[in-house]
Design an enzyme around this catalytic site. Sequence first.
Site, PDB file in Angstrom:
ATOM      1  N   LYS A 187       0.877  -1.179   0.000  1.00 43.69           N
ATOM      2  CA  LYS A 187       0.000   0.000   0.000  1.00 43.69           C
ATOM      3  C   LYS A 187       0.915   1.229   0.000  1.00 43.69           C
ATOM      4  O   LYS A 187       1.515   1.565   1.016  1.00 43.69           O
ATOM      5  CB  LYS A 187      -0.869  -0.031   1.266  1.00 43.69           C
ATOM      6  CG  LYS A 187      -2.194   0.697   1.167  1.00 43.69           C
ATOM      7  CD  LYS A 187      -2.116   2.178   0.889  1.00 43.69           C
ATOM      8  CE  LYS A 187      -1.746   3.009   2.092  1.00 43.69           C
ATOM      9  NZ  LYS A 187      -1.577   4.443   1.757  1.00 43.69           N
ATOM     10  N   GLU A 263       9.825   1.493  10.461  1.00 37.84           N
ATOM     11  CA  GLU A 263      10.866   2.511  10.262  1.00 37.84           C
ATOM     12  C   GLU A 263      10.158   3.841  10.371  1.00 37.84           C
ATOM     13  O   GLU A 263       9.394   4.204   9.473  1.00 37.84           O
ATOM     14  CB  GLU A 263      11.510   2.369   8.876  1.00 37.84           C
ATOM     15  CG  GLU A 263      12.356   1.133   8.686  1.00 37.84           C
ATOM     16  CD  GLU A 263      13.629   1.153   9.503  1.00 37.84           C
ATOM     17  OE1 GLU A 263      13.958   2.187  10.109  1.00 37.84           O
ATOM     18  OE2 GLU A 263      14.285   0.099   9.549  1.00 37.84           O
ATOM     19  N   CYS A 298      13.833  11.087   6.590  1.00 35.88           N
ATOM     20  CA  CYS A 298      13.624  10.660   7.992  1.00 35.88           C
ATOM     21  C   CYS A 298      14.874  10.860   8.840  1.00 35.88           C
ATOM     22  O   CYS A 298      14.796  11.194  10.014  1.00 35.88           O
ATOM     23  CB  CYS A 298      13.211   9.201   8.018  1.00 35.88           C
ATOM     24  SG  CYS A 298      14.328   8.144   7.103  1.00 35.88           S
ATOM     25  N   GLU A 397       9.257  16.094  14.984  1.00 40.63           N
ATOM     26  CA  GLU A 397       9.812  15.925  13.637  1.00 40.63           C
ATOM     27  C   GLU A 397       8.999  16.831  12.706  1.00 40.63           C
ATOM     28  O   GLU A 397       7.806  16.595  12.486  1.00 40.63           O
ATOM     29  CB  GLU A 397       9.676  14.473  13.183  1.00 40.63           C
ATOM     30  CG  GLU A 397      10.259  14.256  11.813  1.00 40.63           C
ATOM     31  CD  GLU A 397       9.963  12.884  11.247  1.00 40.63           C
ATOM     32  OE1 GLU A 397       8.814  12.440  11.313  1.00 40.63           O
ATOM     33  OE2 GLU A 397      10.896  12.263  10.728  1.00 40.63           O
TER      34      GLU A 397
HETATM   35  P1  NAD Z   1       2.503   8.644   7.424  1.00 38.94           P
HETATM   36  O1  NAD Z   1       2.746   7.889   8.681  1.00 38.94           O
HETATM   37  O2  NAD Z   1       1.474   9.689   7.414  1.00 38.94           O
HETATM   38  O3  NAD Z   1       2.080   7.626   6.258  1.00 38.94           O
HETATM   39  C1  NAD Z   1       2.899   6.538   5.912  1.00 38.94           C
HETATM   40  C2  NAD Z   1       2.059   5.472   5.246  1.00 38.94           C
HETATM   41  O4  NAD Z   1       1.119   4.986   6.206  1.00 38.94           O
HETATM   42  C3  NAD Z   1       1.215   5.989   4.074  1.00 38.94           C
HETATM   43  O5  NAD Z   1       1.147   4.983   3.097  1.00 38.94           O
HETATM   44  C4  NAD Z   1      -0.137   6.212   4.695  1.00 38.94           C
HETATM   45  O6  NAD Z   1      -1.205   6.138   3.786  1.00 38.94           O
HETATM   46  C5  NAD Z   1      -0.189   5.056   5.686  1.00 38.94           C
HETATM   47  N1  NAD Z   1      -1.112   5.245   6.804  1.00 38.94           N
HETATM   48  C6  NAD Z   1      -1.531   6.409   7.359  1.00 38.94           C
HETATM   49  N2  NAD Z   1      -2.401   6.150   8.364  1.00 38.94           N
HETATM   50  C7  NAD Z   1      -2.523   4.806   8.443  1.00 38.94           C
HETATM   51  C8  NAD Z   1      -3.250   3.938   9.286  1.00 38.94           C
HETATM   52  N3  NAD Z   1      -4.055   4.392  10.250  1.00 38.94           N
HETATM   53  N4  NAD Z   1      -3.112   2.611   9.100  1.00 38.94           N
HETATM   54  C9  NAD Z   1      -2.295   2.114   8.144  1.00 38.94           C
HETATM   55  N5  NAD Z   1      -1.589   2.894   7.305  1.00 38.94           N
HETATM   56  C10 NAD Z   1      -1.698   4.223   7.460  1.00 38.94           C
HETATM   57  O7  NAD Z   1       3.919   9.180   6.949  1.00 38.94           O
HETATM   58  P2  NAD Z   1       4.256  10.059   5.670  1.00 38.94           P
HETATM   59  O8  NAD Z   1       3.799  11.442   5.937  1.00 38.94           O
HETATM   60  O9  NAD Z   1       3.809   9.369   4.427  1.00 38.94           O
HETATM   61  O10 NAD Z   1       5.860   9.998   5.663  1.00 38.94           O
HETATM   62  C11 NAD Z   1       6.638  10.793   6.473  1.00 38.94           C
HETATM   63  C12 NAD Z   1       7.082  10.018   7.683  1.00 38.94           C
HETATM   64  O11 NAD Z   1       7.780   8.844   7.283  1.00 38.94           O
HETATM   65  C13 NAD Z   1       8.063  10.799   8.539  1.00 38.94           C
HETATM   66  O12 NAD Z   1       7.740  10.632   9.890  1.00 38.94           O
HETATM   67  C14 NAD Z   1       9.406  10.141   8.235  1.00 38.94           C
HETATM   68  O13 NAD Z   1      10.355  10.264   9.230  1.00 38.94           O
HETATM   69  C15 NAD Z   1       9.002   8.730   8.030  1.00 38.94           C
HETATM   70  N6  NAD Z   1      10.019   7.996   7.269  1.00 38.94           N
HETATM   71  C16 NAD Z   1      10.848   7.136   7.933  1.00 38.94           C
HETATM   72  C17 NAD Z   1      11.859   6.471   7.257  1.00 38.94           C
HETATM   73  C18 NAD Z   1      12.779   5.503   7.974  1.00 38.94           C
HETATM   74  O14 NAD Z   1      13.394   4.681   7.305  1.00 38.94           O
HETATM   75  N7  NAD Z   1      12.891   5.559   9.289  1.00 38.94           N
HETATM   76  C19 NAD Z   1      12.028   6.669   5.882  1.00 38.94           C
HETATM   77  C20 NAD Z   1      11.175   7.551   5.234  1.00 38.94           C
HETATM   78  C21 NAD Z   1      10.173   8.214   5.933  1.00 38.94           C
END
Ligand code: NAD
Length: 500
Positions: A187, A263, A298, A397
Amino acid sequence: MNKTIESKLQNLNIEKRAFIDGIYVDSIEGKTITKLSSVDGRDISGLSACTELDINKAVDAAMRSYQDGQWRKMSLKDKKNIFYKFANLIQQNLEELALLDTIETGRSYKNYFFDSIPKAIEAIRWFAESVDKIYDHAISTSYTSSATIIREPLGVVGIITPWNDPLVVALWKLSPALLMGNSVVLKPAEQSSFSILKVAQLALEAGIPKGVFNVVPGYGTEAGKALALHNDVRGIFFTGSSLVGKQILQYSGLSNMKKVGLECGGKSPFIVTKNYSNFQKTSEVLAKNIFYNQGQICSAPSRLLIDNTIKAKFLELLLLESGKYTPKNPLDLESEVGAVVSFKQKERIEAYIQSGIESGAKIITNTTKKTPVDGGAYIQPIIFDDVHLDSLIAQDEIFGPVLVVLGFDTIEQAIEIANHSKYGLAASIWTNDFNEAHYVSRALESGIVHINSYGDDDYTVPFGGVKESGLGKDKSIYAFDEYSNLKTIWMNFEIVRNDT
Ligand code: NAD
C-alpha cells in the site's frame, strides 16, 4: 521550465488503478483521490482510493500465489535471474519513473533520476546477489541427533510506504520480502503511488508470477488499516510517522499478532565540538543533509548541537551553505531542490515555523525570497537560533527544511541534549579526539552514529532506529531476518549396527 521535460510529462500514460493478480483494476467502490501537484498546482487527480474490499481481493490473490508455490519454491538461482531482469527493466524506464515521482511529490527530477531511483535499482541487485550467500544452520546436538535451523517465508506480507522516497523505501522492503519467498501486498502513500504502480507491471514482465506482488493504492486510514488488520497477512512492514507506526503495532495485536517492522520518524542530532578543525566541510555536510529534498528525509540532521565557543563562527559558514539549497522548479534539469510534497505539508511546516517564532526562537536565514513557481508549494531553508530545548520545534519531527540550533558548554551536556528526544534514528559527532568520538558514539541513543560525516549509505549496513524511530532493520543481510521465520527441525537417528 524545460520544454522537453514538460512535453514528455504531457505524453505520459499514468496508471492510477490498483495492480492485483497481475492486472490493473479499478477499485471496487470506484472511489478516486483528488490532488494537485505541489510543483505548480496542476491537477493530478484520479488515483484509485481502494478500500478494505480491494485489500481483501489483493490478499486473496497473494494467498493463492503463495499456496501454489510457483514463486515460493522456485530455486534461488531462478529468482535471482528474474530479479536482475526486474532491475534492468526499471533502469530502462528510469526517465518515466523519475517524471512520475517528480510530478507527484515535487522533489527534483534530477534527484530522482541520478540518486533516488538508481538506489532503488541497486537494492534489487544487492539483495538478489546476497540471497544465496546466507546459509541455514545444522547443529550436531548429540551422536544420534541433530537439528537444522532454516529460514521460512512468513506467507502473505503487507508493506506500507511513505511518500518521501517512494521507490527506494518500497524496494528496500520488497526485495528481501520477495526473495525470501513471500507474496506481497503493498500500500503506497496516497501522495506517491504512480511510480510503484508502473513498477508492479515491470515485475510481472520480469517473471515474478501474477499474484506474488500486488499494489493497492488508497488512504492509510482505509486501505492501510485494512491491510494491517487482515488476518491472512503474516507480517506488516511499515515506513512512515511514529504516530501511525504505533497504530500499526495495535492493529497487529487486534488481529493475528502478525510480525511488525517499523521505520519511523527522527529528530537527529548533529554534534559539532570545538575539537574538529574543518568547519567548512562540516557546514557543507550539514546543509546538504538537512536541506536536501526540502528536509523531507527521515534521518535528516534537524538539530545542530554546537559548542558555544565556536557557534558564531560556524553559523556564518552554515548560512552561506544554506543559500545553495534554495528551492527551484523541480522539473528544471539543474534543480537540486524542488517543492515540498503537498500544500497540506507546506501548511504543516509553516505552522511549526510560526510556533517557533512564538516560542521566542529567532530565524537567522533569509526568508524573503520569491517562490520559484507560482501555484507550487515551496519553503525556503530556515535556521532557528535561541531555541528552547522543550519547544515544539526542538522536539517534533517537522519533516521540512527547518534546522534548530542548540548550544552546549560540555560534551556531557551535548549527550544529554541529544538523548532528550523520543526519537533515535541517526546522529553524528564531529571531533578529532578519538576518545571523545568513541565515548559519544556509545552514549548516543541512536540506531546509526556517524563520526565526522553524515548520511553514509551502503547496502551492506543496516538502517533503522531505536526508541520511537522504530523496530527492526531495512537493508543489509539482517533485512532477510525480518521477512522470514526461523524453523527448527530435529532429527533423531537410531543406531542400527551393533558394533558402533
Ligand atoms: P505517514 O505515517 O502519514 O504515512 C505513511 C504510510 O502509512 C502511508 O502509506 C499512509 O497512507 C499510511 N497510513 C496512514 N495512516 C494509516 C493507518 N491508520 N493505518 C495504516 N496505514 C496508514 O507518513 P508520511 O507522511 O507518508 O511519511 C513521512 C514520515 O515517514 C516521517 O515521519 C518520516 O520520518 C518517516 N520515514 C521514515 C523512514 C525511515 O526509514 N525511518 C524513511 C522515510 C520516511
